[in-house]
Scaffold this active site. Structure first.
Site, PDB file in Angstrom:
ATOM      1  N   HIS A   1       0.816  -1.219   0.000  1.00 49.62           N
ATOM      2  CA  HIS A   1       0.000   0.000   0.000  1.00 49.62           C
ATOM      3  C   HIS A   1       0.852   1.274   0.000  1.00 49.62           C
ATOM      4  O   HIS A   1       0.344   2.349  -0.305  1.00 49.62           O
ATOM      5  CB  HIS A   1      -0.973   0.002   1.193  1.00 49.62           C
ATOM      6  CG  HIS A   1      -0.375   0.296   2.524  1.00 49.62           C
ATOM      7  ND1 HIS A   1      -0.060  -0.682   3.437  1.00 49.62           N
ATOM      8  CD2 HIS A   1      -0.018   1.469   3.118  1.00 49.62           C
ATOM      9  CE1 HIS A   1       0.429  -0.121   4.532  1.00 49.62           C
ATOM     10  NE2 HIS A   1       0.467   1.176   4.359  1.00 49.62           N
TER      11      HIS A   1
ATOM     12  N   SER B   1       4.790   2.512   7.859  1.00 46.70           N
ATOM     13  CA  SER B   1       4.385   1.359   7.054  1.00 46.70           C
ATOM     14  C   SER B   1       5.517   0.880   6.163  1.00 46.70           C
ATOM     15  O   SER B   1       6.133   1.667   5.439  1.00 46.70           O
ATOM     16  CB  SER B   1       3.176   1.715   6.188  1.00 46.70           C
ATOM     17  OG  SER B   1       2.024   1.888   6.966  1.00 46.70           O
TER      18      SER B   1
ATOM     19  N   ASP C   1       0.103  -7.691   1.619  1.00 47.72           N
ATOM     20  CA  ASP C   1       0.506  -6.282   1.604  1.00 47.72           C
ATOM     21  C   ASP C   1       2.027  -6.135   1.626  1.00 47.72           C
ATOM     22  O   ASP C   1       2.576  -5.319   2.370  1.00 47.72           O
ATOM     23  CB  ASP C   1      -0.122  -5.529   2.792  1.00 47.72           C
ATOM     24  CG  ASP C   1      -0.014  -4.013   2.621  1.00 47.72           C
ATOM     25  OD1 ASP C   1       0.154  -3.557   1.481  1.00 47.72           O
ATOM     26  OD2 ASP C   1      -0.074  -3.299   3.644  1.00 47.72           O
TER      27      ASP C   1
END
EC number: 3.4.21.107
Length: 502
Positions: free
Chosen positions: A128, A233, A158
């Protein structure tokens, strides 16, 4: 009492407490050492050796000026309005073109990543972080920057792998550790790019393991209270040996900032995905070809199981690896390739991590008996068109008028041409049709709906309303409290439910 008197009394009380504390014997549990109770004295040396391997990921994407949910249309102004020039300039800047038409704007985002191969320049991050990016740039701790190309992504976990050309630059890499060995309470360290600040180190503990946050089919997250914020992230979660045990991916936060609940993809899952993306540019997961559902206490009781463990096979996919009768609907898989299966998540994850084409032993419970079958795994990515039932007309003729019966709040009728047509039931579905379901009935509580087909009761096939009533009565005489029904949707997809019989 004066203020001075009060202060004098407080000093005497504090002195008494101090003396008591010095003379008292403090009991410390024998299993807690002073060092363990205090935590690590410092992680400075550890962080210094790892900061160079953690990178900031910068992406950019060109978006048309008229695109996006927040696009504001250019207002219509009277000819010669004195505000015309003002609005022209405003919307040109805001939407990338005059009036927001035909122009484009560049959207940028930031994330984190880490180098796993210094010589070849492989970098790991979250999918993402780089999704839909037109350009990807990797920023290193020494201030240098390199353009990156996308090697491969896996949306199910992911994870994304990037590649940079070191071009003589000496990179620092880190290695994956074994996340299966970490325990709740172990110290961990996160390094990343929160809010674009870069090179930020935070320390905490493993708060929990095996977390399912409903983000994908293979959820098995490490939960940590090490501060993780937006921009972290894709960054690594290290153990105290400097090994990557997780990839920081998500947080729970009403405010958008860290509240001590962060989640990392465990290295035991991530390392295999990364290796496949590096080698093939895609994932190649094992596939069993079954539909499964969780086992409740009621289903376990109906199947005669000692506990609600395992994965219940609710259907077999056509053309799949077990479409040969080796595994059947109603089987409970309790072990796969030597690994225990406690629930559906276990089975999904273990199968996906198994090599395509591998022959494995599957231990299952079938009608109260344990059996072992050998299965050759297919490939999950090749299975997207095999899950739907065949819905073609076979031309078989049946009587249009069929008897009905009522039981457990359901009105049942035989499956014939009329009922197939009425509810749109596929030709390869067999059993007894649920024509109506009474409100507030036991069947309604379990979500049974008109048009579904009862194919089995307590793992015995039924083909008429009378069969259903006979099976229910037999279960009651056996002292059973619940009836286990296998239901088929109009498309043929199967599921199991338990219905109270009292």
């Amino acid at each position: 009492m004066t203020t001075r008197t009060v202060m004098h009394a407080m000093r005497k009380a504090c002195l008494a407490v101090t003396v008591a504390a010095m003379t008292a014997t403090v009991a410390i549990p024998s299993f807690v050492t002073p060092a363990a109770a205090q935590g690590p004295e410092s992680v400075a040396d550890l962080a210094e050796g790892l900061l160079g391997a953690v990178v900031n990921i910068s992406t950019s994407q060109n978006v048309k000026g008229s695109e996006g949910p927040n696009t504001v249309p250019m207002p219509k102004l009277p000819e010669g309005s004195p505000f015309q020039d003002f609005f022209d300039e405003f919307f040109k800047d805001r939407q990338g073109g005059r009036g927001g038409e035909g122009g484009s704007r560049k959207v940028q985002s930031l994330g984190s990543g880490f180098v796993v191969d210094a010589e070849q320049g492989f970098v790991v991050t979250n999918n993402h972080v780089i999704a839909d990016a037109d350009e990807i740039e990797v920023n290193f701790s020494d201030g240098s920057k390199l353009k990156a190309e996308l090697v491969g992504t896996d949306t199910r976990t992911d994870i994304a792998v990037l590649k940079v050309d070191p071009a003589g630059k000496k990179l620092t890499a880190v290695k994956f550790g074994n996340s299966d060995t970490i325990r709740v309470g172990d110290w961990v360290m996160a390094i990343g790019n929160p809010f674009g600040l870069g090179g930020t180190v935070t320390v905490g503990i493993v708060s929990a393991r095996n977390r399912d946050i409903n983000s994908g089919p293979y959820d098995d997250f490490i939960q940590t209270d090490a501060a993780i914020n937006r921009g972290n992230s894709g960054g690594p979660l290290f153990n105290m040996q400097g090994e990557v045990v997780g990839i920081n991916t998500a947080i729970i936060s009403p405010s958008g900032g860290s509240i001590g609940i962060g989640f990392s993809i465990p290295s035991a899952l991530a390392s295999g995905v990364v290796n496949q993306l590096r080698e093939f540019g895609e994932t190649r997961r094992g596939w069993l070809g079954v539909r499964i559902q969780s086992i409740s206490d009621e289903i376990a009781e109906s199947l005669g199981l000692d506990s609600a463990k395992g994965a219940l096979v609710a259907g077999i996919m056509k053309g799949g690896p077990v479409d040969n009768g080796s595994v059947q609907p109603g089987d409970v898989i309790i072990k796969f390739d030597g690994k225990d299966v406690d629930d559906t998540r276990d089975l999904t994850r273990i199968v996906a991590e198994s090599p395509v084409g591998k022959e494995v032993d599957v231990v299952l419970m079938r009608k109260g008996k344990e059996e072992t079958v050998k299965v050759k795994l297919g490939r999950l990515e090749d299975s997207t068109d095999t899950a739907e039932a065949d819905d073609q007309d076979t031309g078989e003729e049946q009587n249009d008028v069929a008897p009905t019966a009522s039981v457990l709040g359901m009105t049942l009728t035989e499956l014939n041409d009329a009922s197939r047509s009425e509810f749109g039931i596929a030709e390869d579905v067999s059993g007894v049709v649920v024509k109506e379901v009474a409100a507030d009935s036991a069947a309604a509580e379990r979500g049974i709906a008109a048009g579904e087909v009862i194919t089995e009761i307590a793992q015995e096939t039924v083909s008429s309303p009378k069969d259903v009533i006979d099976r229910i009565e037999a279960l009651k005489k056996q002292g059973r409290k619940n009836a286990l029904l296998m239901l088929a949707a109009k498309s043929g997809e199967l599921r199991f439910v338990t219905v109270r019989m009292d």
